[in-house]
Design a protein around this motif. Structure first.
Motif, mmCIF file in Angstrom:
data_model
loop_
_atom_site.group_PDB
_atom_site.id
_atom_site.type_symbol
_atom_site.label_atom_id
_atom_site.label_comp_id
_atom_site.label_asym_id
_atom_site.label_seq_id
_atom_site.Cartn_x
_atom_site.Cartn_y
_atom_site.Cartn_z
ATOM 1 N N HIS A 14 71.620 53.070 13.496
ATOM 2 C CA HIS A 14 71.704 53.951 14.657
ATOM 3 C C HIS A 14 71.062 53.299 15.878
ATOM 4 C CE1 HIS A 14 73.429 57.096 12.339
ATOM 5 N NE2 HIS A 14 72.330 57.450 11.707
ATOM 6 N N TYR A 15 69.953 52.630 15.668
ATOM 7 C CA TYR A 15 69.278 51.975 16.785
ATOM 8 C C TYR A 15 69.997 50.700 17.215
ATOM 9 C CZ TYR A 15 65.513 55.291 16.250
ATOM 10 O OH TYR A 15 64.789 56.456 16.197
ATOM 11 N N ASP A 16 70.809 50.120 16.330
ATOM 12 C CA ASP A 16 71.611 48.956 16.699
ATOM 13 C C ASP A 16 72.835 49.368 17.514
ATOM 14 O OD1 ASP A 16 69.858 47.293 15.399
ATOM 15 O OD2 ASP A 16 71.023 47.247 13.536
ATOM 16 N N ALA A 44 80.680 48.934 18.310
ATOM 17 C CA ALA A 44 80.444 50.325 17.910
ATOM 18 C C ALA A 44 81.701 51.166 18.103
ATOM 19 C CB ALA A 44 79.305 50.919 18.721
ATOM 20 N N SER A 45 81.987 52.019 17.126
ATOM 21 C CA SER A 45 83.124 52.928 17.219
ATOM 22 C C SER A 45 82.641 54.302 17.685
ATOM 23 C CB SER A 45 83.830 53.045 15.868
ATOM 24 O OG SER A 45 82.965 53.639 14.924
ATOM 25 N N LYS A 46 83.579 55.152 18.072
ATOM 26 C CA LYS A 46 83.210 56.483 18.555
ATOM 27 C C LYS A 46 82.488 57.312 17.486
ATOM 28 C CE LYS A 46 86.741 56.797 22.114
ATOM 29 N NZ LYS A 46 87.863 57.575 22.658
ATOM 30 N N PRO A 47 82.944 57.324 16.219
ATOM 31 C CA PRO A 47 82.182 58.080 15.208
ATOM 32 C C PRO A 47 80.769 57.541 14.986
ATOM 33 C CG PRO A 47 84.399 57.652 14.422
ATOM 34 C CD PRO A 47 84.236 56.870 15.685
ATOM 35 N N GLU A 48 80.596 56.211 15.070
ATOM 36 C CA GLU A 48 79.259 55.643 14.925
ATOM 37 C C GLU A 48 78.356 56.056 16.084
ATOM 38 O OE1 GLU A 48 79.997 51.430 12.564
ATOM 39 O OE2 GLU A 48 80.163 51.476 14.753
ATOM 40 N N ILE A 49 78.907 56.069 17.299
ATOM 41 C CA ILE A 49 78.131 56.476 18.471
ATOM 42 C C ILE A 49 77.726 57.936 18.347
ATOM 43 C CG2 ILE A 49 78.226 56.802 20.973
ATOM 44 C CD1 ILE A 49 80.196 54.373 20.991
ATOM 45 N N LYS A 50 78.659 58.775 17.931
ATOM 46 C CA LYS A 50 78.373 60.198 17.762
ATOM 47 C C LYS A 50 77.271 60.413 16.719
ATOM 48 C CE LYS A 50 80.445 64.605 16.511
ATOM 49 N NZ LYS A 50 81.660 65.336 16.157
ATOM 50 N N ALA A 51 77.379 59.723 15.584
ATOM 51 C CA ALA A 51 76.377 59.867 14.524
ATOM 52 C C ALA A 51 75.011 59.382 14.992
ATOM 53 C CB ALA A 51 76.815 59.098 13.283
ATOM 54 N N ALA A 52 74.974 58.304 15.761
ATOM 55 C CA ALA A 52 73.702 57.764 16.242
ATOM 56 C C ALA A 52 73.030 58.722 17.219
ATOM 57 C CB ALA A 52 73.931 56.405 16.902
ATOM 58 N N ILE A 53 73.789 59.284 18.150
ATOM 59 C CA ILE A 53 73.228 60.227 19.127
ATOM 60 C C ILE A 53 72.693 61.460 18.419
ATOM 61 C CG2 ILE A 53 73.777 61.759 21.065
ATOM 62 C CD1 ILE A 53 73.670 58.916 21.956
ATOM 63 N N GLU A 54 73.474 62.000 17.479
ATOM 64 C CA GLU A 54 73.047 63.202 16.769
ATOM 65 C C GLU A 54 71.816 62.940 15.904
ATOM 66 O OE1 GLU A 54 76.600 64.517 14.776
ATOM 67 O OE2 GLU A 54 77.275 65.639 16.536
ATOM 68 N N ALA A 55 71.722 61.755 15.290
ATOM 69 C CA ALA A 55 70.587 61.455 14.422
ATOM 70 C C ALA A 55 69.325 61.165 15.230
ATOM 71 C CB ALA A 55 70.915 60.254 13.526
ATOM 72 N N ILE A 56 69.446 60.423 16.319
ATOM 73 C CA ILE A 56 68.262 60.012 17.078
ATOM 74 C C ILE A 56 67.729 61.156 17.940
ATOM 75 C CG2 ILE A 56 67.448 58.489 18.918
ATOM 76 C CD1 ILE A 56 69.339 56.353 17.755
ATOM 77 N N TYR A 57 68.623 61.849 18.655
ATOM 78 C CA TYR A 57 68.178 62.864 19.616
ATOM 79 C C TYR A 57 68.249 64.286 19.081
ATOM 80 C CZ TYR A 57 68.236 59.104 23.004
ATOM 81 O OH TYR A 57 67.991 57.939 23.666
#
Length: 105
Positions: A14-16, A44-57
């Motif tokens: 997620h941080y990458d 980065a793909s759109k699902p990866e970006i979405k998962a990273a934002i939701e997990a981090i923030y």
């Protein structure tokens, strides 16, 4: 043991994915529409970006739009060089959710 290492690898990914928030005049105007702009990894793909934002923030994401900005060719002291390409993600959040990206400055 293997499951804990796999979970830690997912969290590190997620941080990458998220490189940095992209703060400009235009992106601050997008905050009226409940959107935030980030520089993201080029792969980065759109699902990866979405998962990273939701997990981090810890917010709910309703949409992700991506833009690849090509680097310009510039000249300095007669020598030409090329700026790096980068990928931006415009993340739209659910109503009521906010991310304060200026809090760490």
């Amino acid at each position: 043991m293997a499951k804990k290492q796999a979970a830690a690898a997912i969290e590190n990914r997620h941080y990458d994915v998220l490189v940095a928030p992209h703060i400009t005049e235009k992106t601050t105007m997008l905050s009226d529409n409940n959107s935030v702009v980030f520089k993201v990894a080029g792969t980065a793909s759109k699902p990866e970006i979405k998962a990273a934002i939701e997990a981090i923030y810890g917010v709910s994401v309703t949409g992700v739009n991506t833009i690849v900005t090509k680097g310009k060719t510039k000249r300095w002291k007669g020598a030409s060089y090329k700026r790096s390409d980068f990928k931006k993600a415009i993340v739209t959040l659910k109503d009521g959710d906010t991310i304060d990206i200026t809090s760490g400055i």
